[in-house]
Design a protein around this motif. Structure first.
Motif, PDB file in Angstrom:
ATOM      1  N   LYS A 188       0.836  -1.185   0.000  1.00 25.91           N
ATOM      2  CA  LYS A 188       0.000   0.000   0.000  1.00 25.91           C
ATOM      3  C   LYS A 188       0.881   1.248   0.000  1.00 25.91           C
ATOM      4  O   LYS A 188       1.891   1.310   0.696  1.00 25.91           O
ATOM      5  CB  LYS A 188      -0.906   0.023   1.235  1.00 25.91           C
ATOM      6  CG  LYS A 188      -1.879  -1.148   1.325  1.00 25.91           C
ATOM      7  CD  LYS A 188      -2.919  -1.086   0.218  1.00 25.91           C
ATOM      8  CE  LYS A 188      -3.952  -2.201   0.388  1.00 25.91           C
ATOM      9  NZ  LYS A 188      -4.954  -2.205  -0.714  1.00 25.91           N
ATOM     10  N   LYS A 189       0.493   2.241  -0.804  1.00 24.86           N
ATOM     11  CA  LYS A 189       1.236   3.492  -0.879  1.00 24.86           C
ATOM     12  C   LYS A 189       0.258   4.649  -0.902  1.00 24.86           C
ATOM     13  O   LYS A 189      -0.837   4.544  -1.463  1.00 24.86           O
ATOM     14  CB  LYS A 189       2.105   3.521  -2.145  1.00 24.86           C
ATOM     15  CG  LYS A 189       2.889   4.808  -2.331  1.00 24.86           C
ATOM     16  CD  LYS A 189       3.710   4.791  -3.619  1.00 24.86           C
ATOM     17  CE  LYS A 189       4.447   6.099  -3.814  1.00 24.86           C
ATOM     18  NZ  LYS A 189       5.276   6.111  -5.041  1.00 24.86           N
ATOM     19  N   MET A 190       0.645   5.758  -0.284  1.00 30.86           N
ATOM     20  CA  MET A 190      -0.178   6.954  -0.298  1.00 30.86           C
ATOM     21  C   MET A 190       0.395   7.955  -1.306  1.00 30.86           C
ATOM     22  O   MET A 190       1.588   8.249  -1.272  1.00 30.86           O
ATOM     23  CB  MET A 190      -0.212   7.601   1.086  1.00 30.86           C
ATOM     24  CG  MET A 190      -0.692   6.686   2.197  1.00 30.86           C
ATOM     25  SD  MET A 190      -2.421   6.208   1.997  1.00 30.86           S
ATOM     26  CE  MET A 190      -3.238   7.761   2.374  1.00 30.86           C
ATOM     27  N   ILE A 191      -0.446   8.445  -2.204  1.00 30.38           N
ATOM     28  CA  ILE A 191      -0.021   9.495  -3.130  1.00 30.38           C
ATOM     29  C   ILE A 191      -0.979  10.685  -2.982  1.00 30.38           C
ATOM     30  O   ILE A 191      -2.124  10.528  -2.547  1.00 30.38           O
ATOM     31  CB  ILE A 191       0.007   9.030  -4.598  1.00 30.38           C
ATOM     32  CG1 ILE A 191      -1.403   8.698  -5.095  1.00 30.38           C
ATOM     33  CG2 ILE A 191       0.940   7.851  -4.773  1.00 30.38           C
ATOM     34  CD1 ILE A 191      -1.473   8.475  -6.594  1.00 30.38           C
ATOM     35  N   ARG A 192      -0.492  11.852  -3.324  1.00 32.14           N
ATOM     36  CA  ARG A 192      -1.318  13.047  -3.265  1.00 32.14           C
ATOM     37  C   ARG A 192      -2.138  13.182  -4.541  1.00 32.14           C
ATOM     38  O   ARG A 192      -1.648  12.906  -5.632  1.00 32.14           O
ATOM     39  CB  ARG A 192      -0.436  14.290  -3.096  1.00 32.14           C
ATOM     40  CG  ARG A 192       0.276  14.353  -1.773  1.00 32.14           C
ATOM     41  CD  ARG A 192       1.314  15.454  -1.762  1.00 32.14           C
ATOM     42  NE  ARG A 192       0.790  16.753  -2.168  1.00 32.14           N
ATOM     43  CZ  ARG A 192       1.021  17.882  -1.512  1.00 32.14           C
ATOM     44  NH1 ARG A 192       1.755  17.865  -0.409  1.00 32.14           N
ATOM     45  NH2 ARG A 192       0.536  19.030  -1.950  1.00 32.14           N
ATOM     46  N   ARG A 193      -3.380  13.616  -4.364  1.00 32.79           N
ATOM     47  CA  ARG A 193      -4.226  13.792  -5.552  1.00 32.79           C
ATOM     48  C   ARG A 193      -3.652  14.849  -6.487  1.00 32.79           C
ATOM     49  O   ARG A 193      -3.786  14.734  -7.710  1.00 32.79           O
ATOM     50  CB  ARG A 193      -5.654  14.169  -5.142  1.00 32.79           C
ATOM     51  CG  ARG A 193      -6.582  14.340  -6.342  1.00 32.79           C
ATOM     52  CD  ARG A 193      -8.024  14.507  -5.930  1.00 32.79           C
ATOM     53  NE  ARG A 193      -8.229  15.697  -5.108  1.00 32.79           N
ATOM     54  CZ  ARG A 193      -9.369  16.011  -4.515  1.00 32.79           C
ATOM     55  NH1 ARG A 193     -10.418  15.198  -4.656  1.00 32.79           N
ATOM     56  NH2 ARG A 193      -9.486  17.089  -3.780  1.00 32.79           N
ATOM     57  N   ASP A 194      -3.008  15.894  -5.935  1.00 36.39           N
ATOM     58  CA  ASP A 194      -2.485  16.937  -6.812  1.00 36.39           C
ATOM     59  C   ASP A 194      -1.262  16.485  -7.595  1.00 36.39           C
ATOM     60  O   ASP A 194      -0.732  17.228  -8.417  1.00 36.39           O
ATOM     61  CB  ASP A 194      -2.188  18.227  -6.037  1.00 36.39           C
ATOM     62  CG  ASP A 194      -1.220  18.028  -4.878  1.00 36.39           C
ATOM     63  OD1 ASP A 194      -0.552  16.975  -4.826  1.00 36.39           O
ATOM     64  OD2 ASP A 194      -1.127  18.922  -4.027  1.00 36.39           O
ATOM     65  N   GLU A 195      -0.784  15.260  -7.355  1.00 44.09           N
ATOM     66  CA  GLU A 195       0.283  14.691  -8.174  1.00 44.09           C
ATOM     67  C   GLU A 195      -0.270  13.983  -9.415  1.00 44.09           C
ATOM     68  O   GLU A 195       0.484  13.644 -10.326  1.00 44.09           O
ATOM     69  CB  GLU A 195       1.104  13.686  -7.356  1.00 44.09           C
ATOM     70  CG  GLU A 195       1.885  14.317  -6.209  1.00 44.09           C
ATOM     71  CD  GLU A 195       2.615  13.273  -5.393  1.00 44.09           C
ATOM     72  OE1 GLU A 195       2.330  12.070  -5.564  1.00 44.09           O
ATOM     73  OE2 GLU A 195       3.466  13.655  -4.581  1.00 44.09           O
ATOM     74  N   VAL A 196      -1.585  13.746  -9.440  1.00 47.67           N
ATOM     75  CA  VAL A 196      -2.219  13.040 -10.555  1.00 47.67           C
ATOM     76  C   VAL A 196      -2.406  13.997 -11.720  1.00 47.67           C
ATOM     77  O   VAL A 196      -3.018  15.061 -11.584  1.00 47.67           O
ATOM     78  CB  VAL A 196      -3.574  12.443 -10.134  1.00 47.67           C
ATOM     79  CG1 VAL A 196      -4.255  11.759 -11.323  1.00 47.67           C
ATOM     80  CG2 VAL A 196      -3.386  11.450  -8.984  1.00 47.67           C
ATOM     81  N   ARG A 197      -1.869  13.630 -12.887  1.00 44.33           N
ATOM     82  CA  ARG A 197      -1.971  14.466 -14.080  1.00 44.33           C
ATOM     83  C   ARG A 197      -3.225  14.130 -14.882  1.00 44.33           C
ATOM     84  O   ARG A 197      -3.904  15.012 -15.378  1.00 44.33           O
ATOM     85  CB  ARG A 197      -0.737  14.299 -14.964  1.00 44.33           C
ATOM     86  CG  ARG A 197       0.604  14.637 -14.328  1.00 44.33           C
ATOM     87  CD  ARG A 197       0.552  15.800 -13.389  1.00 44.33           C
ATOM     88  NE  ARG A 197       1.872  16.254 -12.967  1.00 44.33           N
ATOM     89  CZ  ARG A 197       2.121  16.797 -11.794  1.00 44.33           C
ATOM     90  NH1 ARG A 197       1.145  16.941 -10.913  1.00 44.33           N
ATOM     91  NH2 ARG A 197       3.337  17.216 -11.481  1.00 44.33           N
ATOM     92  N   TYR A 198      -3.513  12.838 -15.038  1.00 38.87           N
ATOM     93  CA  TYR A 198      -4.749  12.433 -15.698  1.00 38.87           C
ATOM     94  C   TYR A 198      -5.121  11.030 -15.247  1.00 38.87           C
ATOM     95  O   TYR A 198      -4.309  10.296 -14.650  1.00 38.87           O
ATOM     96  CB  TYR A 198      -4.634  12.524 -17.220  1.00 38.87           C
ATOM     97  CG  TYR A 198      -3.692  11.539 -17.881  1.00 38.87           C
ATOM     98  CD1 TYR A 198      -4.152  10.328 -18.404  1.00 38.87           C
ATOM     99  CD2 TYR A 198      -2.341  11.819 -18.014  1.00 38.87           C
ATOM    100  CE1 TYR A 198      -3.293   9.440 -19.034  1.00 38.87           C
ATOM    101  CE2 TYR A 198      -1.474  10.942 -18.635  1.00 38.87           C
ATOM    102  CZ  TYR A 198      -1.954   9.754 -19.144  1.00 38.87           C
ATOM    103  OH  TYR A 198      -1.098   8.867 -19.759  1.00 38.87           O
ATOM    104  N   VAL A 199      -6.375  10.664 -15.513  1.00 32.72           N
ATOM    105  CA  VAL A 199      -6.909   9.364 -15.097  1.00 32.72           C
ATOM    106  C   VAL A 199      -7.463   8.666 -16.331  1.00 32.72           C
ATOM    107  O   VAL A 199      -8.146   9.277 -17.154  1.00 32.72           O
ATOM    108  CB  VAL A 199      -8.023   9.527 -14.040  1.00 32.72           C
ATOM    109  CG1 VAL A 199      -8.446   8.157 -13.520  1.00 32.72           C
ATOM    110  CG2 VAL A 199      -7.579  10.435 -12.905  1.00 32.72           C
TER     111      VAL A 199
END
Length: 240
Positions: free
Chosen positions: A139-150
């Motif tokens: 399991k890893k936590m990432i920030r939503r503002d690091e997501v460029r596209y889905v």
């Protein structure tokens, strides 16, 4: 008070901007750079709240620097200071806070500083949204503002960041609703994009596309009007 970095290869313009910013009681430390490479060295060693960048510099341009800092979370606010009106659209694509035309007037610069402070305050008041993803069984936590596209993948969605991509068990339609207030927009049945990370938009072509994170994504005819409207309402226009 905010800490700023100003970059301009023309010494008189650099001195004048430093002088005007130094008179503003909201501005603290002012770092100066006469080239893009020098600006990056300062950013590597100092905490900076805002960048005031000339666009045309030998080697690394102000646009290059803004693109570099935009790839990291919690990046400084960016203000372009230039004699050239032609790059306002590109400034928008890089999520610039403001776009100043030379010669810079004190009262106009004061408004720009206010915009920077408002932008920083909004960022600080809103804690980053964290997303739990699976990575090789861990399991890893990432920030939503690091997501460029889905990208839609059946009942799953693949989150694309600068570093990697992660599969989560949430349909794209659900993310479209949940992330709308965070600046994500549906552009195609298979894609949801972060508006602040659109690098280029080709909307007049026979097959409209946008470019983000080095990927060219299709824009469907159904979603094209909403994208046009969003780009127009958030567009930065140069002010004298």
């Amino acid at each position: 008070m905010i800490t700023v970095l100003i970059a301009d290869d023309e010494l008189p313009a650099l001195d004048e901007l430093a002088f005007l910013l130094g008179r503003d009681e909201r501005v603290g430390t002012i770092h100066r750079a006469s080239s893009g490479s020098e600006a990056l060295r300062i950013l590597d060693s100092e905490r900076v709240d805002a960048l005031f960048l000339d666009i045309h510099m030998p080697g690394l341009s102000g646009l290059d620097i803004a693109h570099f800092v935009s790839r990291s979370a919690g990046s400084p606010a960016v203000v372009f200071v230039t004699a050239d009106e032609d790059h306002a659209v590109k400034a928008f694509e890089l999520a610039a806070v403001d776009y100043l035309l030379k010669p810079v007037r004190a009262e106009r610069l004061a408004k720009s500083v206010a915009r920077v402070i408002d932008t920083l305050a909004m960022a600080e008041s809103t804690p980053p949204t964290l997303i739990t993803v699976d990575l090789g069984g861990l399991k890893k936590m990432i920030r939503r503002d690091e997501v460029r596209y889905v990208q839609a993948q059946g009942d799953y969605a693949r989150l694309h960041t600068d570093e990697s991509s992660y599969l989560i068990r949430v349909p794209l339609a659900d993310l479209e609703k949940q992330w709308a207030d965070a600046g994500f927009l549906r552009i195609h049945r298979s894609y949801l994009v972060s508006m602040s990370h659109i690098a280029q938009a080709k909307l007049g072509a026979a097959r409209p596309t946008i470019v983000t994170n080095g990927a060219e994504l299709p824009v469907s005819r159904r979603h094209l009007p909403a994208l046009r409207e969003k780009l127009e309402t958030t567009r930065i226009r140069p002010s004298t």
